[in-house]
Design a protein around this motif. Structure first.
Motif, PDB file in Angstrom:
ATOM      1  N   GLU A 158       0.767  -1.248  -0.108  1.00 14.30           N
ATOM      2  CA  GLU A 158      -0.028  -0.053   0.105  1.00 14.30           C
ATOM      3  C   GLU A 158       0.913   1.299  -0.167  1.00 14.30           C
ATOM      4  OE1 GLU A 158      -2.728  -0.178   3.524  1.00 14.30           O
ATOM      5  OE2 GLU A 158      -3.675  -1.924   2.532  1.00 14.30           O
ATOM      6  N   PRO A 159       0.392   2.256  -0.789  1.00  9.90           N
ATOM      7  CA  PRO A 159       1.444   3.431  -0.747  1.00  9.90           C
ATOM      8  C   PRO A 159       1.279   4.151   0.569  1.00  9.90           C
ATOM      9  CG  PRO A 159      -0.877   3.933  -1.788  1.00  9.90           C
ATOM     10  CD  PRO A 159      -0.886   2.394  -1.491  1.00  9.90           C
ATOM     11  N   ILE A 160       2.335   4.687   0.974  1.00  8.82           N
ATOM     12  CA  ILE A 160       2.669   5.425   2.194  1.00  8.82           C
ATOM     13  C   ILE A 160       2.072   6.931   2.307  1.00  8.82           C
ATOM     14  CG2 ILE A 160       4.091   6.267   3.926  1.00  8.82           C
ATOM     15  CD1 ILE A 160       6.235   4.337   3.024  1.00  8.82           C
ATOM     16  N   PRO A 161       1.041   7.261   3.006  1.00 13.48           N
ATOM     17  CA  PRO A 161       0.389   8.675   2.950  1.00 13.48           C
ATOM     18  C   PRO A 161       1.140   9.710   3.369  1.00 13.48           C
ATOM     19  CG  PRO A 161      -0.393   7.159   5.045  1.00 13.48           C
ATOM     20  CD  PRO A 161       0.497   6.177   4.057  1.00 13.48           C
ATOM     21  N   THR A 162       1.113  10.643   2.605  1.00 11.70           N
ATOM     22  CA  THR A 162       1.965  12.056   2.942  1.00 11.70           C
ATOM     23  C   THR A 162       1.356  12.488   4.228  1.00 11.70           C
ATOM     24  OG1 THR A 162       1.987  12.439   0.505  1.00 11.70           O
ATOM     25  CG2 THR A 162       2.386  14.121   1.922  1.00 11.70           C
ATOM     26  N   PRO A 163       2.290  13.045   5.130  1.00  9.68           N
ATOM     27  CA  PRO A 163       1.902  13.288   6.515  1.00  9.68           C
ATOM     28  C   PRO A 163       1.293  14.614   6.285  1.00  9.68           C
ATOM     29  CG  PRO A 163       4.231  12.560   6.360  1.00  9.68           C
ATOM     30  CD  PRO A 163       3.852  12.601   5.068  1.00  9.68           C
ATOM     31  N   GLU A 164       0.785  15.194   7.342  1.00 11.91           N
ATOM     32  CA  GLU A 164       0.042  16.400   7.435  1.00 11.91           C
ATOM     33  C   GLU A 164       0.872  17.524   7.296  1.00 11.91           C
ATOM     34  OE1 GLU A 164      -3.013  18.863  10.508  1.00 11.91           O
ATOM     35  OE2 GLU A 164      -2.246  16.728  11.104  1.00 11.91           O
ATOM     36  N   THR A 165       0.395  18.491   6.486  1.00 12.37           N
ATOM     37  CA  THR A 165       0.990  19.866   6.071  1.00 12.37           C
ATOM     38  C   THR A 165       1.469  20.660   7.300  1.00 12.37           C
ATOM     39  OG1 THR A 165       0.005  19.847   3.806  1.00 12.37           O
ATOM     40  CG2 THR A 165       1.150  21.764   4.600  1.00 12.37           C
ATOM     41  N   ALA A 166       2.386  21.189   7.525  1.00 10.39           N
ATOM     42  CA  ALA A 166       2.842  21.870   8.458  1.00 10.39           C
ATOM     43  C   ALA A 166       2.186  23.167   8.753  1.00 10.39           C
ATOM     44  CB  ALA A 166       4.392  22.016   8.521  1.00 10.39           C
ATOM     45  N   PRO A 167       1.684  23.638   9.868  1.00 15.92           N
ATOM     46  CA  PRO A 167       0.968  24.899  10.027  1.00 15.92           C
ATOM     47  C   PRO A 167       2.056  25.998   9.913  1.00 15.92           C
ATOM     48  CG  PRO A 167       0.508  23.627  12.143  1.00 15.92           C
ATOM     49  CD  PRO A 167       1.694  22.923  11.054  1.00 15.92           C
ATOM     50  N   ALA A 168       1.041  27.130   9.241  1.00 13.56           N
ATOM     51  CA  ALA A 168       1.989  28.350   8.938  1.00 13.56           C
ATOM     52  C   ALA A 168       2.732  28.983   9.936  1.00 13.56           C
ATOM     53  CB  ALA A 168       1.066  29.592   8.087  1.00 13.56           C
ATOM     54  N   ASN A 169       2.007  29.144  11.325  1.00 17.94           N
ATOM     55  CA  ASN A 169       2.884  29.586  12.398  1.00 17.94           C
ATOM     56  C   ASN A 169       3.886  28.976  12.775  1.00 17.94           C
ATOM     57  OD1 ASN A 169       1.363  27.362  13.145  1.00 17.94           O
ATOM     58  ND2 ASN A 169       0.466  28.297  14.949  1.00 17.94           N
ATOM     59  N   SER A 188      -1.378  29.896   2.232  1.00 15.34           N
ATOM     60  CA  SER A 188      -2.254  29.265   1.303  1.00 15.34           C
ATOM     61  C   SER A 188      -2.807  28.130   1.625  1.00 15.34           C
ATOM     62  CB  SER A 188      -1.777  29.402  -0.137  1.00 15.34           C
ATOM     63  OG  SER A 188      -0.574  28.540  -0.202  1.00 15.34           O
ATOM     64  N   ALA A 189      -3.488  27.541   1.152  1.00 16.61           N
ATOM     65  CA  ALA A 189      -4.336  26.160   1.171  1.00 16.61           C
ATOM     66  C   ALA A 189      -3.009  25.019   1.257  1.00 16.61           C
ATOM     67  CB  ALA A 189      -5.393  25.518   0.404  1.00 16.61           C
ATOM     68  N   SER A 190      -2.106  25.122   0.328  1.00 14.32           N
ATOM     69  CA  SER A 190      -1.206  24.008  -0.080  1.00 14.32           C
ATOM     70  C   SER A 190       0.177  24.249   0.854  1.00 14.32           C
ATOM     71  CB  SER A 190      -0.738  23.890  -1.277  1.00 14.32           C
ATOM     72  OG  SER A 190      -0.118  25.281  -1.828  1.00 14.32           O
ATOM     73  N   ARG A 191       0.380  25.448   1.093  1.00 15.91           N
ATOM     74  CA  ARG A 191       1.538  26.030   1.868  1.00 15.91           C
ATOM     75  C   ARG A 191       2.668  25.876   1.084  1.00 15.91           C
ATOM     76  NH1 ARG A 191      -1.544  24.100   6.231  1.00 15.91           N
ATOM     77  NH2 ARG A 191      -2.892  25.730   7.226  1.00 15.91           N
ATOM     78  N   ARG A 192       2.950  25.559   0.081  1.00  9.70           N
ATOM     79  CA  ARG A 192       4.129  25.254  -0.665  1.00  9.70           C
ATOM     80  C   ARG A 192       4.741  26.504  -1.303  1.00  9.70           C
ATOM     81  NH1 ARG A 192       4.201  20.861  -5.036  1.00  9.70           N
ATOM     82  NH2 ARG A 192       6.522  21.295  -4.681  1.00  9.70           N
TER      83      ARG A 192
END
Length: 310
Positions: free
Chosen positions: A3-14, A186-190
């Motif tokens: 099974e593919p390894i899920p991407t961890p949760e995006t880090a908060p902006a703060n 933003s939503a993606s925070r990239r």
């Protein structure tokens, strides 16, 4: 199929902002250290004024009367040497920042600020998100250019007298910083650096894992303690039960012993002899007289009681 390894949760902006502030403080500390070293290098260079004076006098002697041109050339030589020392300091700062980012990314997937804020850089093209050498170098180079590279170039251009170039570099540095920081909210925070390096800043979860491990260790310790307490309680109960059993066994042995049997027989024999003696006493002459006397006394008592009732 795995099974593919899920991407961890995006880090908060703060968290990303605070992590950047910590890293910037490290850069400022390195800049202050380099500034101090450069100051001593310049002071050491200027402290050799006898040699400088000798060189300047020699240039005046060879100037053939053009003392102004010789003095100007001498001044530019001194300024050029000082500018070279300052330029070396800026280049050293850029190199230190690049090595700092590259080593931290390759080793732990994040800088000191990211580690303290429990976030890390995740490689999108890798199943486990681990950064390779090339990817770490790309992100480190982009971060270095945005953080200190453009500003260092603008300062060097200003010291060299290239005012227009310095102003242009300052504007480019500010624009690059704003464009890179804007997507954090933003939503993606990239950010732009994330897109250049093919990465994403995510939660590391180290603090949570450490807390769960600590809780698990505490539960295990508590369970072990309770288990030991229960074992001790069972051992104590078994010991007491064994003592009671040994006491009961001793009582049974005592009852079954020869002395106990003899005592029982003596008690039974004494009872029989006492009963026989009492019967013999009642059947004797004295016993008969005592019985007749008791009957007379009883008759007199009943007659007296009857007369009083009348």
């Amino acid at each position: 199929m795995a099974e593919p390894i899920p991407t961890p949760e995006t880090a908060p902006a703060n968290r990303r902002i605070v992590a950047w502030a910590v890293d910037f403080a490290v850069i400022v500390a390195a800049a202050v250290l380099l500034g101090s070293v450069t100051h001593y290098r310049i002071a050491d260079y200027l402290s050799g004024w006898p040699g400088l004076a000798q060189s300047g006098g020699w240039n005046l002697f060879r100037a053939n009367g053009d003392w102004g041109g010789a003095g100007k050339a001498f001044g530019w030589d001194v300024f050029g040497e000082i500018l070279l020392l300052i330029t070396e300091a800026f280049l050293a700062l850029v190199l230190i920042v690049f090595v700092y980012h590259f080593a931290c990314l390759l080793w732990k997937g994040g800088t000191l600020g990211k580690f303290l804020l429990d976030i890390r850089v995740h490689a999108l093209a890798e199943p486990h998100g681990r950064l390779g050498k090339w990817q770490s170098a790309r992100r480190a180079l982009a971060s270095t250019v945005v953080d200190v590279g453009l500003y260092s170039a603008a300062c060097i251009a200003l010291l060299a007298g290239k005012f227009v170039l310095s102003l242009a570099l300052w504007h480019i540095a500010v624009l690059a910083f704003v464009l890179n920081a804007a997507p954090v909210a933003s939503a993606s925070r990239r950010t732009v650096i994330d897109r250049i390096a093919g990465t994403k800043v995510v939660r590391a979860g180290l603090y949570q894992k450490s807390w769960q491990a600590a809780k698990g260790a505490a539960i295990i310790d508590r369970g072990t303690q309770l288990g030991l307490e229960r074992v001790q309680a069972v051992s104590q109960a078994m010991k007491q039960h064994a003592e009671h059993l040994s006491e009961d066994e001793r009582l049974r042995e005592l009852r079954a012993s020869t002395q106990a049997t003899q005592l029982r027989r003596l008690g039974q024999s004494a009872g029989k002899h006492t009963g026989e003696a009492a019967r013999q006493l009642l059947d004797s002459e004295r016993g008969q007289q005592a019985q007749a006397t008791a009957k007379k006394v009883g008759t007199n008592l009943r007659a007296t009681y009857a007369r009083r009732r009348r």
